[in-house]
Design an enzyme around this catalytic site. Structure first.
Site, PDB file in Angstrom:
ATOM      1  N   CYS A 177      -2.816   1.688   8.015  1.00 44.76           N
ATOM      2  CA  CYS A 177      -1.908   0.983   7.113  1.00 44.76           C
ATOM      3  C   CYS A 177      -2.173  -0.517   7.158  1.00 44.76           C
ATOM      4  O   CYS A 177      -2.371  -1.103   8.207  1.00 44.76           O
ATOM      5  CB  CYS A 177      -0.460   1.343   7.396  1.00 44.76           C
ATOM      6  SG  CYS A 177       0.304   0.571   8.799  1.00 44.76           S
ATOM      7  N   GLU A 195       0.833  -1.210   0.000  1.00 41.14           N
ATOM      8  CA  GLU A 195       0.000   0.000   0.000  1.00 41.14           C
ATOM      9  C   GLU A 195       0.857   1.244   0.000  1.00 41.14           C
ATOM     10  O   GLU A 195       1.901   1.290   0.644  1.00 41.14           O
ATOM     11  CB  GLU A 195      -0.837   0.042   1.278  1.00 41.14           C
ATOM     12  CG  GLU A 195      -1.952  -0.949   1.303  1.00 41.14           C
ATOM     13  CD  GLU A 195      -2.757  -0.833   2.591  1.00 41.14           C
ATOM     14  OE1 GLU A 195      -3.369  -1.833   2.952  1.00 41.14           O
ATOM     15  OE2 GLU A 195      -2.759   0.236   3.226  1.00 41.14           O
TER      16      GLU A 195
HETATM   17  N1  SAH Z   1       6.528   0.054  11.844  1.00 38.21           N
HETATM   18  C1  SAH Z   1       6.599   1.477  11.866  1.00 38.21           C
HETATM   19  C2  SAH Z   1       5.905   2.147  10.688  1.00 38.21           C
HETATM   20  C3  SAH Z   1       4.562   1.631  10.264  1.00 38.21           C
HETATM   21  S1  SAH Z   1       3.199   2.047  11.297  1.00 38.21           S
HETATM   22  C4  SAH Z   1       6.113   2.018  13.197  1.00 38.21           C
HETATM   23  O1  SAH Z   1       5.750   1.216  14.043  1.00 38.21           O
HETATM   24  O2  SAH Z   1       6.162   3.210  13.427  1.00 38.21           O
HETATM   25  C5  SAH Z   1       3.056   3.790  11.099  1.00 38.21           C
HETATM   26  C6  SAH Z   1       2.243   4.451  12.176  1.00 38.21           C
HETATM   27  O3  SAH Z   1       0.861   4.114  12.048  1.00 38.21           O
HETATM   28  C7  SAH Z   1       2.663   4.050  13.568  1.00 38.21           C
HETATM   29  O4  SAH Z   1       2.742   5.137  14.442  1.00 38.21           O
HETATM   30  C8  SAH Z   1       1.548   3.114  13.957  1.00 38.21           C
HETATM   31  O5  SAH Z   1       1.474   3.006  15.326  1.00 38.21           O
HETATM   32  C9  SAH Z   1       0.349   3.757  13.309  1.00 38.21           C
HETATM   33  N2  SAH Z   1      -0.792   2.850  13.177  1.00 38.21           N
HETATM   34  C10 SAH Z   1      -0.771   1.526  12.911  1.00 38.21           C
HETATM   35  N3  SAH Z   1      -2.026   1.020  12.933  1.00 38.21           N
HETATM   36  C11 SAH Z   1      -2.858   2.049  13.212  1.00 38.21           C
HETATM   37  C12 SAH Z   1      -4.276   2.159  13.376  1.00 38.21           C
HETATM   38  N4  SAH Z   1      -5.077   1.104  13.271  1.00 38.21           N
HETATM   39  N5  SAH Z   1      -4.777   3.385  13.661  1.00 38.21           N
HETATM   40  C13 SAH Z   1      -3.969   4.450  13.768  1.00 38.21           C
HETATM   41  N6  SAH Z   1      -2.635   4.418  13.626  1.00 38.21           N
HETATM   42  C14 SAH Z   1      -2.076   3.220  13.356  1.00 38.21           C
END
Ligand code: SAH
Length: 367
Positions: free
Chosen positions: A357, A81
């Site tokens: 994501c 994505e």
């Molecule tokens: N692995 C990395 C990058 C990918 S996630 C990390 O952990 O930062 C990118 C961001 O999206 C992170 O801050 C993560 O906590 C957030 N994220 C993941 N799933 C989410 C959700 N369901 N709702 C809101 N933010 C989310």
């Protein structure tokens, strides 16, 4: 970089690779044949090469805001994505036209398995290559270019169209898509350096988000070749027991480590425009009470330059986790501002097109 490309270029002068990479970023070029600075023979050889390592599988446009999400197919059939988020420029800066932030992925799937994240549910498949990371940028770069928007997808436009071609630009990149970027350290580093060398995007316009991998965070402190991009740590709780429950990758003592690391980081990167981002997903009755707020303030006060980003949770239907009510998020925001922290509430875009994501990939894979 592409091994095959290296093979083809083995007998060529070194600058050929540079010429090829420069052409990758020229939206008016859409094939190796069009790189007229290369000898004809070499152009012939390069024909067997895909111009882009990603292919558009499907695109979803939000009806509520200027957000588009693309599922891209890789050569091995895997899907990733990537998101385009529009941000209209301030009126006084209208000359500069529309600016976009893109959110890119660093891996196919993710091994971190955070309980709030849709990507973790599919597990880890593989690291993206440097080209696959770069090509998410190149995909959107062409997508926002007038020739694509006019339906001449990826075709050569007849020269730049006055101010219009310059009007739609990708100005920011966030590595917040699928995967844990620091676990794909070498490819990420190479991809970011190539983007920085070949576009007008500066290092402070790129943010790499990580759940915090000490081994690679240490490496960044020593690695002179790692670009000075902004780093954001997915914190989600300043209390260890809470963080552990939703982030299996949490290692004990990480919060203390983070404070020490941040001190060293601010010594290495002295630029005033640099700060560490702390991302905080707000989960109802889980990490959003006064005790957690106090812990966050205490932790953040150890950082010399910090920005706190409160994130409303996008429900991925785990059944267990819920987002904190807006009023409470605003209360946290106010409290943190009162304590003199720079703090923002993330504006979640593309709510109608599976904003979190990994959500979109999962939907398509389920089908
Ligand atoms: N692995 C990395 C990058 C990918 S996630 C990390 O952990 O930062 C990118 C961001 O999206 C992170 O801050 C993560 O906590 C957030 N994220 C993941 N799933 C989410 C959700 N369901 N709702 C809101 N933010 C989310």
């Amino acid at each position: 970089m592409k091994n095959e490309l290296n093979k083809i270029l083995a007998s060529q002068p070194k600058y050929r690779l540079k010429q090829i990479i420069q052409a990758w970023f020229d939206v008016d070029k859409n094939s190796y044949e069009e790189i007229t600075t290369l000898p004809l023979e070499l152009r012939e050889e390069l024909k067997s090469f895909p111009w882009l390592t990603v292919k558009l599988h499907s695109i979803y446009k939000s009806k509520i805001d200027d957000t588009e999400k693309a599922l891209l197919e890789l050569a091995d059939g895997n899907l990733i994505e990537t998101v385009l988020m529009g941000r209209q420029n301030l009126k006084e800066d209208s000359e500069a036209g529309d600016r976009y932030t893109i959110c890119i992925s660093s891996q196919v799937g993710c091994a971190m398995n955070c309980s709030f994240c849709a990507t973790g549910k599919t597990g880890f498949k593989r690291n993206l290559t440097a080209e696959e990371i770069i090509d998410q940028y190149r995909f959107w770069q062409r997508y926002v270019s007038p020739s694509y928007q006019e339906g001449v997808a990826f075709a050569m436009s007849s020269g730049r169209m006055g101010g219009v071609a310059e009007a739609r630009q990708i100005s920011n990149i966030v590595v917040m898509g699928q995967g844990e970027p620091l676990l794909n350290y070498d490819n990420l580093k190479q991809a970011l350096n190539i983007i920085l060398q070949n576009t007008e995007i500066g290092p402070t316009k790129i943010t790499v988000s990580t759940c915090g991998i000490p081994k690679f965070m240490d490496k960044i402190l020593e690695d002179k070749e790692f670009p000075q991009v902004r780093l954001a740590i997915s914190l989600h709780s300043a209390i260890e027991e809470t963080r552990k429950k939703i982030m299996p990758s949490h290692t004990s003592g990480f919060l203390e480590y983070l404070v020490e690391w941040a001190k060293k980081y601010s010594e290495v990167i002295t630029s005033r425009s640099h700060f560490i981002g702390l991302e905080y997903l707000m989960l109802e009755n889980f990490n959003d009470d006064e005790k957690h707020l106090k812990a966050l303030k205490k932790l953040a006060s150890n950082f010399s330059r910090v920005r706190i980003n409160l994130i409303p949770y996008n429900d991925i239907s785990t059944g267990k986790l819920k987002t904190t009510a807006r009023e409470k998020i605003e209360h946290w925001h106010e409290e943190l501002m009162k304590s003199s922290f720079v703090c923002t509430i993330r504006h979640s875009q593309g709510q109608d097109i599976a904003a979190a994501c990994g959500q979109l990939c999962n939907k398509v894979l389920e089908k």
